[in-house]
Design an enzyme around this catalytic site. Structure first.
Site, PDB file in Angstrom:
ATOM      1  N   THR B 128       0.770  -1.341   0.061  1.00 45.36           N
ATOM      2  CA  THR B 128       0.090   0.143  -0.040  1.00 45.36           C
ATOM      3  C   THR B 128       1.007   1.219  -0.282  1.00 45.36           C
ATOM      4  OG1 THR B 128      -0.439   0.286   2.180  1.00 45.36           O
ATOM      5  CG2 THR B 128      -1.224  -1.025   0.935  1.00 45.36           C
ATOM      6  N   ASP B 129       0.268   1.937   0.253  1.00 49.42           N
ATOM      7  CA  ASP B 129       1.567   3.199   0.128  1.00 49.42           C
ATOM      8  C   ASP B 129       1.951   3.421   1.319  1.00 49.42           C
ATOM      9  OD1 ASP B 129       0.815   4.204  -2.879  1.00 49.42           O
ATOM     10  OD2 ASP B 129      -1.381   5.004  -2.051  1.00 49.42           O
ATOM     11  N   CYS B 130       1.226   3.094   1.896  1.00 47.17           N
ATOM     12  CA  CYS B 130       1.608   3.686   3.452  1.00 47.17           C
ATOM     13  C   CYS B 130       2.807   2.315   3.800  1.00 47.17           C
ATOM     14  CB  CYS B 130       0.531   3.754   4.610  1.00 47.17           C
ATOM     15  SG  CYS B 130      -0.938   2.597   5.049  1.00 47.17           S
ATOM     16  N   TYR B 131       2.506   1.143   3.406  1.00 46.65           N
ATOM     17  CA  TYR B 131       3.058  -0.568   3.369  1.00 46.65           C
ATOM     18  C   TYR B 131       3.545  -1.236   2.343  1.00 46.65           C
ATOM     19  CZ  TYR B 131       1.187   0.087   7.975  1.00 46.65           C
ATOM     20  OH  TYR B 131       1.103   0.574  10.154  1.00 46.65           O
ATOM     21  N   PRO B 132       4.831   0.045   1.784  1.00 47.51           N
ATOM     22  CA  PRO B 132       5.431  -0.303  -0.026  1.00 47.51           C
ATOM     23  C   PRO B 132       5.620  -1.800   0.537  1.00 47.51           C
ATOM     24  CG  PRO B 132       6.502   0.963   1.556  1.00 47.51           C
ATOM     25  CD  PRO B 132       5.521   1.229   2.128  1.00 47.51           C
TER      26      PRO B 132
END
Lengths: 135, 388
Positions: B128-132
């Site tokens: 995700t954007d916060c957990y790449p």
């Protein structure tokens, strides 16, 4: 007629010799192989039940030793790993001869080697794998 | 005269507390009588050490760089449930290794962690954007992770059945290896030492009760799953089969492999031997009546596990004195018995707890809330939506 359970060890250099055959032919013994394991680069081991004349069995054991096959009493080879055992006692329900029992004083597992007939029913019943057979 | 928890704790503080284990109180009450026993004894320690599959641990790993939202997690190839926050998982004791099968499972991961051994952590995520990050592989130990606490939905069963097998083949069950033609019978309770059999109506054990848990101090967090207090009971209050259960919680980092042991039931699966000790405050004479219960006063049912149905036939009732003698009679035939729960370990735990209380290291707690005295015990029916 007597019965004895023995563990025979076969060093690498003699694994190809027909040694057990001689037990029948020369010492008139009946035998039953209960367990055997031979690997090409290691020694082989065999758990055997001998039945026959006491004198003949003694002679056969001498012959085996002479040939380079060390012989051990089989009951020495059931091992209870005390570091693993939690003394639950579930194995005592499986042990037909009651070689495995719980001590009435402290409820800890006792193993009476003399009573063990190496049926090996107990081997896969221990939840913490504390019962092993050395072969 | 009734005693309060505060009074008992004061005695623990001043070193004047009188503690017996659940075995010792039997003789004490017989010799001195109920009244004197209630006056003299402050605490009775109970314990159990048996396989309890409903065991597992919550773990927070801390964040990697770049961070990952873990959606699938393996610890030493054993899957852990990751459907909670990014780096939180629950590892269940009964989960099996994807490479080793039933020889290694979640219980072994937990035992390895508390033994200080390194454990391989593999995790994947969808990014995700916060957990790449999408995949990591690393090693952890009990010291490198954040919180690690045991949370067991069902432990310390108040009594259990005896298992036997009337079929003509050996069967492998969670009650162990059962030989054909009722060749053996297994049972699983510490009997007279067992916590909930010494407090059959949950007068003192409740939510918030501080307990000995795997070598540490933990707590009863809830009533356990399948809590079934409505089971048929004897006059002494003890149920004649599986009844009450406890959900327990405690800090995994404080636990020791001595009291928390992974195990494998051949051809069945993985479980975990849990060591649980519960102190019972002797608040009044009625409590002594319960605490003096002995093996011969506790009975359970012999069940035929060869019948692969929810309801299995019974061969009748038997008490724990008979079970612990090593031999019982089923259908007129002598059958050897064996316990899956370790009486000697349970006694050891009861004595460790006794010592801790005597040495002022373990204080009692009053329950925040009692365990349910009534609870419906449901079965799962296979239905269509319309039939519901």
């Amino acid at each position: 007629m007597i019965k004895r359970k023995l563990v025979l060890s076969f060093p690498e250099k003699i694994v190809t010799k027909p040694i057990t055959y001689k037990l029948v032919k020369e010492f008139n013994l009946e035998f039953n192989i209960l367990r055997a394991e031979i690997t090409p680069d290691m020694e082989g081991k065999m758990l055997i039940e001998l039945r026959g004349d006491k004198n003949q069995i003694d002679q056969a054991i001498k012959y085996l030793s002479r040939t380079g096959v060390p012989v051990q009493e089989a009951e020495k080879d059931i091992i209870i790993d005390r570091n693993q055992c939690v003394d639950c006692g579930v194995c005592t329900s499986i042990c037909i001869t009651q070689a495995l029992s719980l001590d009435t004083k402290n409820s800890k597992l006792k193993f009476n080697k003399d009573k063990c007939i190496l049926c090996e029913l107990c081997l896969d019943c221990c939840p913490v794998s504390a019962i092993k057979v050395h072969i | 005269m009734a005693k309060t928890i505060e009074e008992i704790n004061e005695k623990i503080k001043t070193g004047k507390v009188f503690v017996l284990n659940a075995e010792e109180i039997i003789e004490y009450a017989e010799e001195k009588g109920i009244k004197k026993a209630a006056k003299d004894i402050d605490v009775v320690t109970t314990a159990t050490f048996g396989p309890m599959c409903s065991t597992g641990a919550f773990i927070n790993f801390g964040h990697s760089d770049p961070p990952i939202k873990m959606t699938k997690v393996w610890l030493n190839d054993v899957p852990a449930y990751a459907g909670i926050a990014a780096v939180d998982v629950y590892i269940g004791a009964a989960e099996l290794s994807e490479t080793e099968g039933i020889r290694y499972g979640g219980a072994h991961v937990i035992e390895d962690l508390i033994s200080g051994k390194p454990v391989k952590l593999k995790a994947t995520g969808y990014g995700t954007d916060c957990y790449p990050n999408r995949e990591i592989e690393t090693y952890i130990t009990i010291d490198t992770i954040n919180q690690a606490y045991l949370f067991n939905p069902r432990n310390a069963y108040q009594n259990y059945a005896v298992a036997t097998n009337s079929s003509n083949r050996t069967i492998y069950t969670y009650m162990g290896k059962l030989l054909p033609n009722c060749g053996n019978a297994t049972y699983c309770s510490a009997g007279q030492l067992s916590p909930l059999l010494n407090d059959p109506y949950y007068r003192t054990i409740g939510i918030g009760t501080r307990i000995f848990l795997g070598g540490s101090q933990g707590y009863v967090s809830w009533h356990g799953s399948q809590h079934n207090p409505g089971k048929e009971r004897l006059a002494n209050g003890t149920p004649c089969g599986p009844a009450g259960t406890l959900a327990v919680i405690g800090d995994l980092k404080q636990m020791t492999p001595e009291y928390l042991r992974a195990c494998t039931f051949h051809n069945y699966g993985v479980s975990m031997f849990m060591g649980i000790g519960i102190p019972i405050p002797v608040i009044d004479q009625e409590m002594v009546e319960f605490l003096k219960v002995k093996d011969e006063d506790i009975c359970t049912e012999i069940i035929d596990y060869s019948v692969q149905r929810r309801n299995k036939p019974s061969y009748g009732k038997i008490n724990y004195k008979q079970l612990r003698s090593g031999k019982i009679k089923i259908n007129g035939k002598y059958v050897q018995t064996g316990s899956i729960s370790s009486y000697s370990k349970a006694l050891e735990i009861a004595n460790v707890l006794k010592k801790e209380i005597k040495n002022g290291k373990f204080f009692l707690t009053a329950a925040v809330n009692p365990l349910p005295a009534e609870e419906k015990y449901n079965s799962l029916e296979i239905l269509s939506k319309e039939e519901l």
